[in-house]
Motif scaffolding. Sequence first.
Motif, PDB file in Angstrom:
ATOM      1  N   LYS A   1      -0.758  10.567  -0.044  1.00 19.80           N
ATOM      2  CA  LYS A   1      -0.147   9.310  -0.472  1.00 19.80           C
ATOM      3  C   LYS A   1      -0.215   8.333   0.694  1.00 19.80           C
ATOM      4  O   LYS A   1       0.019   8.701   1.840  1.00 19.80           O
ATOM      5  CB  LYS A   1       1.300   9.520  -0.910  1.00 19.80           C
ATOM      6  CG  LYS A   1       2.002   8.271  -1.416  1.00 19.80           C
ATOM      7  CD  LYS A   1       3.404   8.635  -1.938  1.00 19.80           C
ATOM      8  CE  LYS A   1       4.115   7.416  -2.502  1.00 19.80           C
ATOM      9  NZ  LYS A   1       4.582   6.495  -1.467  1.00 19.80           N
ATOM     10  N   ALA A   2      -0.552   7.083   0.393  1.00 18.91           N
ATOM     11  CA  ALA A   2      -0.656   6.085   1.460  1.00 18.91           C
ATOM     12  C   ALA A   2      -0.295   4.711   0.923  1.00 18.91           C
ATOM     13  O   ALA A   2      -0.318   4.470  -0.284  1.00 18.91           O
ATOM     14  CB  ALA A   2      -2.075   6.066   2.036  1.00 18.91           C
ATOM     15  N   SER A   3       0.049   3.806   1.839  1.00 14.94           N
ATOM     16  CA  SER A   3       0.332   2.423   1.465  1.00 14.94           C
ATOM     17  C   SER A   3      -0.093   1.515   2.606  1.00 14.94           C
ATOM     18  O   SER A   3      -0.164   1.933   3.760  1.00 14.94           O
ATOM     19  CB  SER A   3       1.819   2.221   1.150  1.00 14.94           C
ATOM     20  OG  SER A   3       2.608   2.457   2.300  1.00 14.94           O
ATOM     21  N   ALA A   4      -0.381   0.273   2.254  1.00  7.14           N
ATOM     22  CA  ALA A   4      -0.799  -0.708   3.258  1.00  7.14           C
ATOM     23  C   ALA A   4      -0.590  -2.096   2.689  1.00  7.14           C
ATOM     24  O   ALA A   4      -0.442  -2.280   1.477  1.00  7.14           O
ATOM     25  CB  ALA A   4      -2.262  -0.501   3.649  1.00  7.14           C
ATOM     26  N   GLY A   5      -0.578  -3.089   3.565  1.00  4.40           N
ATOM     27  CA  GLY A   5      -0.524  -4.465   3.104  1.00  4.40           C
ATOM     28  C   GLY A   5      -1.845  -4.853   2.459  1.00  4.40           C
ATOM     29  O   GLY A   5      -2.910  -4.399   2.870  1.00  4.40           O
ATOM     30  N   ASN A   6      -1.789  -5.668   1.425  1.00  7.75           N
ATOM     31  CA  ASN A   6      -2.989  -6.177   0.769  1.00  7.75           C
ATOM     32  C   ASN A   6      -3.680  -7.158   1.724  1.00  7.75           C
ATOM     33  O   ASN A   6      -3.110  -8.195   2.077  1.00  7.75           O
ATOM     34  CB  ASN A   6      -2.615  -6.868  -0.541  1.00  7.75           C
ATOM     35  CG  ASN A   6      -3.819  -7.285  -1.358  1.00  7.75           C
ATOM     36  OD1 ASN A   6      -4.884  -7.576  -0.824  1.00  7.75           O
ATOM     37  ND2 ASN A   6      -3.665  -7.322  -2.664  1.00  7.75           N
TER      38      ASN A   6
ATOM     39  N   GLU B   1     -11.246  -3.834   3.539  1.00  5.75           N
ATOM     40  CA  GLU B   1     -10.179  -3.893   4.537  1.00  5.75           C
ATOM     41  C   GLU B   1      -8.914  -3.162   4.108  1.00  5.75           C
ATOM     42  O   GLU B   1      -8.047  -2.901   4.939  1.00  5.75           O
ATOM     43  CB  GLU B   1      -9.834  -5.349   4.843  1.00  5.75           C
ATOM     44  CG  GLU B   1     -10.984  -6.148   5.418  1.00  5.75           C
ATOM     45  CD  GLU B   1     -10.661  -7.626   5.535  1.00  5.75           C
ATOM     46  OE1 GLU B   1      -9.461  -7.974   5.549  1.00  5.75           O
ATOM     47  OE2 GLU B   1     -11.599  -8.443   5.580  1.00  5.75           O
ATOM     48  N   THR B   2      -8.806  -2.827   2.817  1.00  4.69           N
ATOM     49  CA  THR B   2      -7.566  -2.220   2.343  1.00  4.69           C
ATOM     50  C   THR B   2      -7.806  -0.868   1.674  1.00  4.69           C
ATOM     51  O   THR B   2      -7.365   0.166   2.173  1.00  4.69           O
ATOM     52  CB  THR B   2      -6.843  -3.168   1.365  1.00  4.69           C
ATOM     53  OG1 THR B   2      -6.732  -4.467   1.946  1.00  4.69           O
ATOM     54  CG2 THR B   2      -5.444  -2.648   1.053  1.00  4.69           C
ATOM     55  N   ILE B   3      -8.535  -0.855   0.554  1.00  2.00           N
ATOM     56  CA  ILE B   3      -8.676   0.383  -0.216  1.00  2.00           C
ATOM     57  C   ILE B   3      -9.495   1.428   0.530  1.00  2.00           C
ATOM     58  O   ILE B   3      -9.068   2.585   0.668  1.00  2.00           O
ATOM     59  CB  ILE B   3      -9.284   0.092  -1.603  1.00  2.00           C
ATOM     60  CG1 ILE B   3      -8.313  -0.727  -2.450  1.00  2.00           C
ATOM     61  CG2 ILE B   3      -9.631   1.401  -2.321  1.00  2.00           C
ATOM     62  CD1 ILE B   3      -8.869  -1.148  -3.805  1.00  2.00           C
ATOM     63  N   ASN B   4     -10.679   1.051   1.011  1.00  2.00           N
ATOM     64  CA  ASN B   4     -11.525   2.039   1.692  1.00  2.00           C
ATOM     65  C   ASN B   4     -10.860   2.643   2.930  1.00  2.00           C
ATOM     66  O   ASN B   4     -10.903   3.869   3.111  1.00  2.00           O
ATOM     67  CB  ASN B   4     -12.876   1.421   2.046  1.00  2.00           C
ATOM     68  CG  ASN B   4     -13.791   1.308   0.833  1.00  2.00           C
ATOM     69  OD1 ASN B   4     -13.533   1.903  -0.213  1.00  2.00           O
ATOM     70  ND2 ASN B   4     -14.860   0.546   0.959  1.00  2.00           N
ATOM     71  N   PRO B   5     -10.220   1.840   3.803  1.00  2.00           N
ATOM     72  CA  PRO B   5      -9.512   2.461   4.931  1.00  2.00           C
ATOM     73  C   PRO B   5      -8.376   3.389   4.493  1.00  2.00           C
ATOM     74  O   PRO B   5      -8.135   4.418   5.143  1.00  2.00           O
ATOM     75  CB  PRO B   5      -8.971   1.251   5.708  1.00  2.00           C
ATOM     76  CG  PRO B   5      -9.912   0.142   5.378  1.00  2.00           C
ATOM     77  CD  PRO B   5     -10.277   0.370   3.947  1.00  2.00           C
ATOM     78  N   MET B   6      -7.688   3.052   3.403  1.00  2.00           N
ATOM     79  CA  MET B   6      -6.630   3.932   2.903  1.00  2.00           C
ATOM     80  C   MET B   6      -7.206   5.267   2.452  1.00  2.00           C
ATOM     81  O   MET B   6      -6.650   6.335   2.745  1.00  2.00           O
ATOM     82  CB  MET B   6      -5.892   3.261   1.733  1.00  2.00           C
ATOM     83  CG  MET B   6      -4.974   2.130   2.132  1.00  2.00           C
ATOM     84  SD  MET B   6      -4.252   1.324   0.692  1.00  2.00           S
ATOM     85  CE  MET B   6      -3.228   2.625   0.060  1.00  2.00           C
ATOM     86  N   VAL B   7      -8.316   5.204   1.712  1.00  2.00           N
ATOM     87  CA  VAL B   7      -8.959   6.433   1.242  1.00  2.00           C
ATOM     88  C   VAL B   7      -9.389   7.283   2.432  1.00  2.00           C
ATOM     89  O   VAL B   7      -9.142   8.499   2.478  1.00  2.00           O
ATOM     90  CB  VAL B   7     -10.174   6.101   0.348  1.00  2.00           C
ATOM     91  CG1 VAL B   7     -10.968   7.368   0.024  1.00  2.00           C
ATOM     92  CG2 VAL B   7      -9.727   5.426  -0.944  1.00  2.00           C
ATOM     93  N   GLN B   8     -10.020   6.650   3.410  1.00  7.12           N
ATOM     94  CA  GLN B   8     -10.507   7.389   4.577  1.00  7.12           C
ATOM     95  C   GLN B   8      -9.363   8.025   5.354  1.00  7.12           C
ATOM     96  O   GLN B   8      -9.451   9.181   5.791  1.00  7.12           O
ATOM     97  CB  GLN B   8     -11.304   6.447   5.479  1.00  7.12           C
ATOM     98  CG  GLN B   8     -12.624   5.994   4.858  1.00  7.12           C
ATOM     99  CD  GLN B   8     -13.177   4.724   5.480  1.00  7.12           C
ATOM    100  OE1 GLN B   8     -12.715   4.293   6.537  1.00  7.12           O
ATOM    101  NE2 GLN B   8     -14.157   4.120   4.827  1.00  7.12           N
ATOM    102  N   GLN B   9      -8.267   7.290   5.497  1.00  6.02           N
ATOM    103  CA  GLN B   9      -7.150   7.818   6.275  1.00  6.02           C
ATOM    104  C   GLN B   9      -6.451   8.944   5.524  1.00  6.02           C
ATOM    105  O   GLN B   9      -6.061   9.950   6.127  1.00  6.02           O
ATOM    106  CB  GLN B   9      -6.153   6.711   6.611  1.00  6.02           C
ATOM    107  CG  GLN B   9      -5.097   7.159   7.615  1.00  6.02           C
ATOM    108  CD  GLN B   9      -4.454   5.986   8.324  1.00  6.02           C
ATOM    109  OE1 GLN B   9      -5.047   4.924   8.434  1.00  6.02           O
ATOM    110  NE2 GLN B   9      -3.256   6.176   8.816  1.00  6.02           N
TER     111      GLN B   9
END
Length: 647
Positions: free
Chosen positions: A241-246, A278-286
């Motif tokens: 599970k992850a979250s980030a600013g849009n 900048e948002t979805i791909n880095p979240m998936v990778q992390q």
Amino acid sequence: MFQVTFRFESGEKVTTYAQEGENLLETARKANVAIDAPCSGNASCGKCKVRLISGMLDSQKTRHIFEEEYEQGWRLACVSKINGDVEVVVPDIASAYRSRMKVADLSSKEEIAIFEKAKSDIEQAGIVLKNSLRTVDVCMNVPTLDDTMPDNERFTRALKKELGLKSVRVPYSALRKMSHVFRESDFKVKAVIRVAGDDAFVYDIYPQTENVVIGGLAIDIGTTTVSALLINMLTGEVIGKASAGNGQIRYGADVINRIIESVKPGGSERLQKAIIEETINPMVQQMCRATGFDPRHIYRMSVASNTTMNHLLTGMNGDPIRMEPYIPTFYKTNSLYASDLGITVNPDAHIIMAPNIGSYVGGDITAGTLVSMIWNRPEFSLFIDLGTNGELVFGNEDFLMSCACSAGPAFEGGDISCGMRATDGAIEACTIDAETMEPSFHVIGKEGTKPIGLCGSGIIDVIGELYRTKIINPKGKFIRNGKRVRHDKYGMGSYVLAFAEDAGSVKDVEINEVDIDNFIRAKGAIFSAIRTMLSSVDFDISMIEDVYVAGGIGSGINMGNAVRIGMFPDIPLDKFHYIGNSSLSGSYAMLLSTAAEKKCYEIAKNMTYLELSAVPTYMDEFVASCFIPHTDAALFPSVELTGQNPE
């Protein structure tokens, strides 16, 4: 060319170059430097404050920066032009939306309880938690000089025989692996497939000895925040599970500013890049890095987001959404794959999108309605999603109707001078001593985290407490004096929650009368929308049996304070239920269950959309609601009136 250096309080530093006269905010955007600009550079919000350390800036004075602040080097990035080499500090409050990406600790039961509840509720409604993805072992004869059938035909014939299929489709990504995998495994393979009737689609091929987990990705794309789940598609287990600013937020805090940006030259590409690269791909990778999961093993995605976010994600023209008669390109589409958008999972991963209902009621609301379960109950229930806009759904198992109100970004910290999203450093809960006026609050983050600003739930608490303790009157004006209450030279009052020496930023954390007025309008939009929607079907507030509140505005809302300020109807507090990020829960349910996906489509199809701007009484309701708690005190019998009564 001049050198421009952006320095963050965390110690991070970004250096770029700009032409003479170039706007500082635009320079930051080009360098992918996150400076919050909810108004998209119109100089109306005052959130893009930076502090000049050295160099030259041609920066006009604005109402958002006092004389003493200007002398200390504070400038608005959006009205500053570069005239030489320059270095500025970007304070935490100016970049708070771009919080460090968070990967949740799933050993915490609280992190996954909400998704387990969603599964349980959906199963109890008779919806089967099963999807069309599966693995199947396929054994083939080894080729010989007497059996020279090509690999793909050998495989499809064996798979058809194994499952009784009429057709098998093998995409390029699987086809190019065949030769190697078949010979490595002596033609005994495991295939990841999707079966629909007597047709199969092959996602991947592995040796039978390899342990394969079929992964799925559920995403909630909010205007401010993006959240995601990585799950096991066969068991429903939440793996990550992850979250980030849009990342789009630097182009504006609301959907209208984003749409305006998208129609500028290259704007659509910039916004699509911000959300995907900048948002979805880095979240998936992390997430995958943290869990040891191969992102190529993610074979299906589900997305729940509002109508504008859907269009900006897919790179489609969103301008017609904001122009009468407000027609989007699509409400529902099933034609997207990960390779179409450049999302770094299996290229053939099908993207399920929760269907939109109207231009301003999107798939996040249909997904949220699905898991709120109000469609499966006989009693009349109200579902409220508090985000950058306020969306409401009212009804029961017989009917559903929805509407959206322009509450603005206040519930996620926008339009509030010390506002921020619910991330580290945000005050999310607060009480105030009635006699001493001293605050006690809880700050998001590890123990000892200093406050930077207020998130949505914290703003509700602070205003509710200021009213309860008679520090402000029903108009939001300060009527008491003390160490925590002060007035500027123009007479505007403010309340200091944390002085600079105790705060995590370089300034006091305080809320002023302009902030309170902005929030009163936001809460007024919610309550007036509730009243207008109910009256449109000849209902009144007393007929509401339950209220389900969703949104990522904090760990939860103090419902008593929400009623006290007139945001929610004055009904027994045990009728209110905070259900967290229902959009992500609904996206999870749609991903895991084909039947739940179909139910979401059915909910959207059968929901009536009410356009508030077309209701003549709505504006009167809104004006009446812009008071604490309301100009009609009879609507809030349990709330003790404070200070002056409305005239």
